[in-house]
Design an enzyme around this catalytic site. Structure first.
Site, PDB file in Angstrom:
ATOM      1  N   GLU A   1       0.827  -1.211   0.000  1.00 19.10           N
ATOM      2  CA  GLU A   1       0.000   0.000   0.000  1.00 19.10           C
ATOM      3  C   GLU A   1       0.865   1.266   0.000  1.00 19.10           C
ATOM      4  O   GLU A   1       0.378   2.344   0.344  1.00 19.10           O
ATOM      5  CB  GLU A   1      -0.953   0.017   1.205  1.00 19.10           C
ATOM      6  CG  GLU A   1      -1.863  -1.178   1.351  1.00 19.10           C
ATOM      7  CD  GLU A   1      -2.906  -1.335   0.234  1.00 19.10           C
ATOM      8  OE1 GLU A   1      -2.945  -0.477  -0.669  1.00 19.10           O
ATOM      9  OE2 GLU A   1      -3.653  -2.325   0.273  1.00 19.10           O
TER      10      GLU A   1
ATOM     11  N   HIS B   1      -2.932   2.178   8.299  1.00 17.87           N
ATOM     12  CA  HIS B   1      -3.982   1.336   7.705  1.00 17.87           C
ATOM     13  C   HIS B   1      -4.174   0.119   8.592  1.00 17.87           C
ATOM     14  O   HIS B   1      -3.214  -0.607   8.873  1.00 17.87           O
ATOM     15  CB  HIS B   1      -3.569   0.906   6.294  1.00 17.87           C
ATOM     16  CG  HIS B   1      -4.438  -0.168   5.707  1.00 17.87           C
ATOM     17  ND1 HIS B   1      -5.805  -0.048   5.601  1.00 17.87           N
ATOM     18  CD2 HIS B   1      -4.126  -1.386   5.190  1.00 17.87           C
ATOM     19  CE1 HIS B   1      -6.301  -1.151   5.047  1.00 17.87           C
ATOM     20  NE2 HIS B   1      -5.298  -1.985   4.791  1.00 17.87           N
TER      21      HIS B   1
ATOM     22  N   HIS C   1      -7.041  -3.252   9.746  1.00 21.30           N
ATOM     23  CA  HIS C   1      -8.223  -4.059   9.395  1.00 21.30           C
ATOM     24  C   HIS C   1      -9.150  -4.096  10.616  1.00 21.30           C
ATOM     25  O   HIS C   1      -9.247  -5.104  11.318  1.00 21.30           O
ATOM     26  CB  HIS C   1      -7.791  -5.458   8.974  1.00 21.30           C
ATOM     27  CG  HIS C   1      -7.049  -5.491   7.672  1.00 21.30           C
ATOM     28  ND1 HIS C   1      -6.545  -6.641   7.122  1.00 21.30           N
ATOM     29  CD2 HIS C   1      -6.736  -4.503   6.787  1.00 21.30           C
ATOM     30  CE1 HIS C   1      -5.948  -6.356   5.964  1.00 21.30           C
ATOM     31  NE2 HIS C   1      -6.038  -5.073   5.752  1.00 21.30           N
TER      32      HIS C   1
ATOM     33  N   GLU D   1     -18.141  11.490  22.459  1.00 17.89           N
ATOM     34  CA  GLU D   1     -16.946  12.275  22.160  1.00 17.89           C
ATOM     35  C   GLU D   1     -16.490  12.177  20.703  1.00 17.89           C
ATOM     36  O   GLU D   1     -15.551  12.856  20.295  1.00 17.89           O
ATOM     37  CB  GLU D   1     -15.830  11.891  23.123  1.00 17.89           C
ATOM     38  CG  GLU D   1     -16.298  12.188  24.545  1.00 17.89           C
ATOM     39  CD  GLU D   1     -15.222  12.342  25.572  1.00 17.89           C
ATOM     40  OE1 GLU D   1     -14.064  12.028  25.280  1.00 17.89           O
ATOM     41  OE2 GLU D   1     -15.565  12.768  26.690  1.00 17.89           O
TER      42      GLU D   1
ATOM     43  N   HIS E   1     -12.833  -3.915   3.881  1.00 12.60           N
ATOM     44  CA  HIS E   1     -11.380  -4.092   3.981  1.00 12.60           C
ATOM     45  C   HIS E   1     -10.803  -3.489   5.269  1.00 12.60           C
ATOM     46  O   HIS E   1     -10.110  -4.191   6.006  1.00 12.60           O
ATOM     47  CB  HIS E   1     -10.714  -3.463   2.749  1.00 12.60           C
ATOM     48  CG  HIS E   1      -9.234  -3.654   2.683  1.00 12.60           C
ATOM     49  ND1 HIS E   1      -8.538  -3.798   1.505  1.00 12.60           N
ATOM     50  CD2 HIS E   1      -8.283  -3.697   3.655  1.00 12.60           C
ATOM     51  CE1 HIS E   1      -7.244  -3.948   1.759  1.00 12.60           C
ATOM     52  NE2 HIS E   1      -7.068  -3.886   3.069  1.00 12.60           N
TER      53      HIS E   1
HETATM   54  P1  13P Z   1       1.153  -5.487   3.072  1.00  4.86           P
HETATM   55  O1  13P Z   1       1.588  -6.733   3.810  1.00  4.86           O
HETATM   56  O2  13P Z   1       1.750  -5.442   1.679  1.00  4.86           O
HETATM   57  O3  13P Z   1       1.411  -4.238   3.875  1.00  4.86           O
HETATM   58  O4  13P Z   1      -0.414  -5.590   2.821  1.00  4.86           O
HETATM   59  C1  13P Z   1      -1.301  -5.719   3.889  1.00  4.86           C
HETATM   60  C2  13P Z   1      -2.604  -5.050   3.635  1.00  4.86           C
HETATM   61  O5  13P Z   1      -3.336  -4.798   4.578  1.00  4.86           O
HETATM   62  C3  13P Z   1      -2.997  -4.684   2.258  1.00  4.86           C
HETATM   63  O6  13P Z   1      -4.106  -3.850   2.237  1.00  4.86           O
HETATM   64 ZN    ZN Z   2      -5.307  -4.003   4.101  1.00  7.14          ZN
END
Ligand code: 13P
Ligand code: ZN
Length: 275
Positions: free
Chosen positions: A116, A140, A142, A170, A211
């Site tokens: 990413e 980023h 999940h 809040e 995602h």
């Molecule tokens: P990477 O291991 O390449 O960082 O990818 C993980 C991910 O969450 C892709 O969206």
């Molecule tokens: Zn991801």
């Protein structure tokens, strides 16, 4: 100074582990990047290697030309960052056009920066411009509950923002600008990076349908705190929906306006629609 002992590497490693402890980083899920300060680069320069080959970023970020970033490696597990940072993370340098990078430290067992990287760097480029250089962290994760919500709420900025603000008092103070939503897209490429960075012009958080989420902030605490707050609000909302399909009472638009005025934040009117 030993790079592993610098404040920014320690903060980065702690944040990666905090995210893992939250359950947001199954396997290699998620990635993190930090834009180094000029003095941090100067401090570690003697310890960087100088023989890495230039590789294409996969997009163009001229606004970040010559800058250095600490990033997680592609395919590396967040749970291992604290155990062996040198194998899981890297410091990269961008060239004078912002089109190529080279590894200057880390990933000692091989590998490359997160898949990413285009999204991280395009988000950094936007945030550096719109915050006058204040934002340095792009994260980023999940986030389980936010992902679940993207299956049951319309994928609209206005709806996600309002529902999340309504779920914990809040929230409007922590993310008064709201959150953006990117529809489902193939991860890892330039297209999703372009869509996400367009939202980063006005939001500090962008949800990726089915995602996860991207957050931007000034430092590790603020960026982690933003991710944590949004995910917790999503968890509350899901629990409410799980118990009964309609709410008996809620935080109203009027309540949101009162919080905003008391905490001196401005909430865009488009999120305060009548229901
Ligand atoms: P990477 O291991 O390449 O960082 O990818 C993980 C991910 O969450 C892709 O969206
Ligand atoms: Zn991801």
């Amino acid at each position: 100074m030993n790079i592993l002992n610098t404040r920014f590497v320690r903060g980065f490693v702690k944040m990666a582990d905090d995210g893992f402890q939250q359950g947001w980083h199954e396997r290699n899920g998620g990635n993190l990047s930090y834009r180094l300060k000029e003095e941090e680069v100067q401090h570690i320069l003697p310890r960087l290697m100088d023989h890495g080959t230039w590789q294409p970023i996969g997009t163009s970020v001229p606004g970040l030309a010559g800058e250095y970033f600490l990033v997680t490696g592609s395919g590396k597990y967040f749970r291992n960052v604290i155990v062996d940072p040198e194998a899981c993370i890297a410091i990269i340098e961008l060239d004078d056009k912002g089109e190529n990078y080279r590894i200057r430290w880390g990933l000692v067992e091989g590998g490359k920066p997160t898949s990413e990287l285009p999204a991280h760097l395009m988000n950094h480029e936007v945030k550096k411009r719109v915050t006058d250089g204040k934002h340095r962290v792009i994260y980023h994760a999940h986030t389980t509950n936010v992902i679940a919500l993207t299956f049951i709420l319309p994928l609209k900025d206005e709806i996600f923002t309002r529902e999340l603000w309504e779920s914990a008092t809040e929230c409007p103070v922590v993310f008064p600008g709201g959150v953006g939503v990117v529809p489902w897209m193939v991860p890892g490429g330039r297209d999703i990076a372009v869509a996400t960075s367009a939202l980063m012009e006005k939001y500090d958080a962008a949800i990726w349908a089915h995602h996860g989420m991207f957050c931007s902030g000034e430092d590790f605490d603020l960026t982690f705190g933003l991710m944590h707050t949004i995910e917790k609000s999503a968890e509350i909302l899901l629990k409410v929906y799980s118990v009964r399909p309609d709410k008996l009472q809620t935080i109203t638009a009027e309540n949101l306006r009162a919080v905003a005025s008391s905490f001196n934040v401005t909430l865009p009117e488009r999120f305060l629609y009548e229901k």
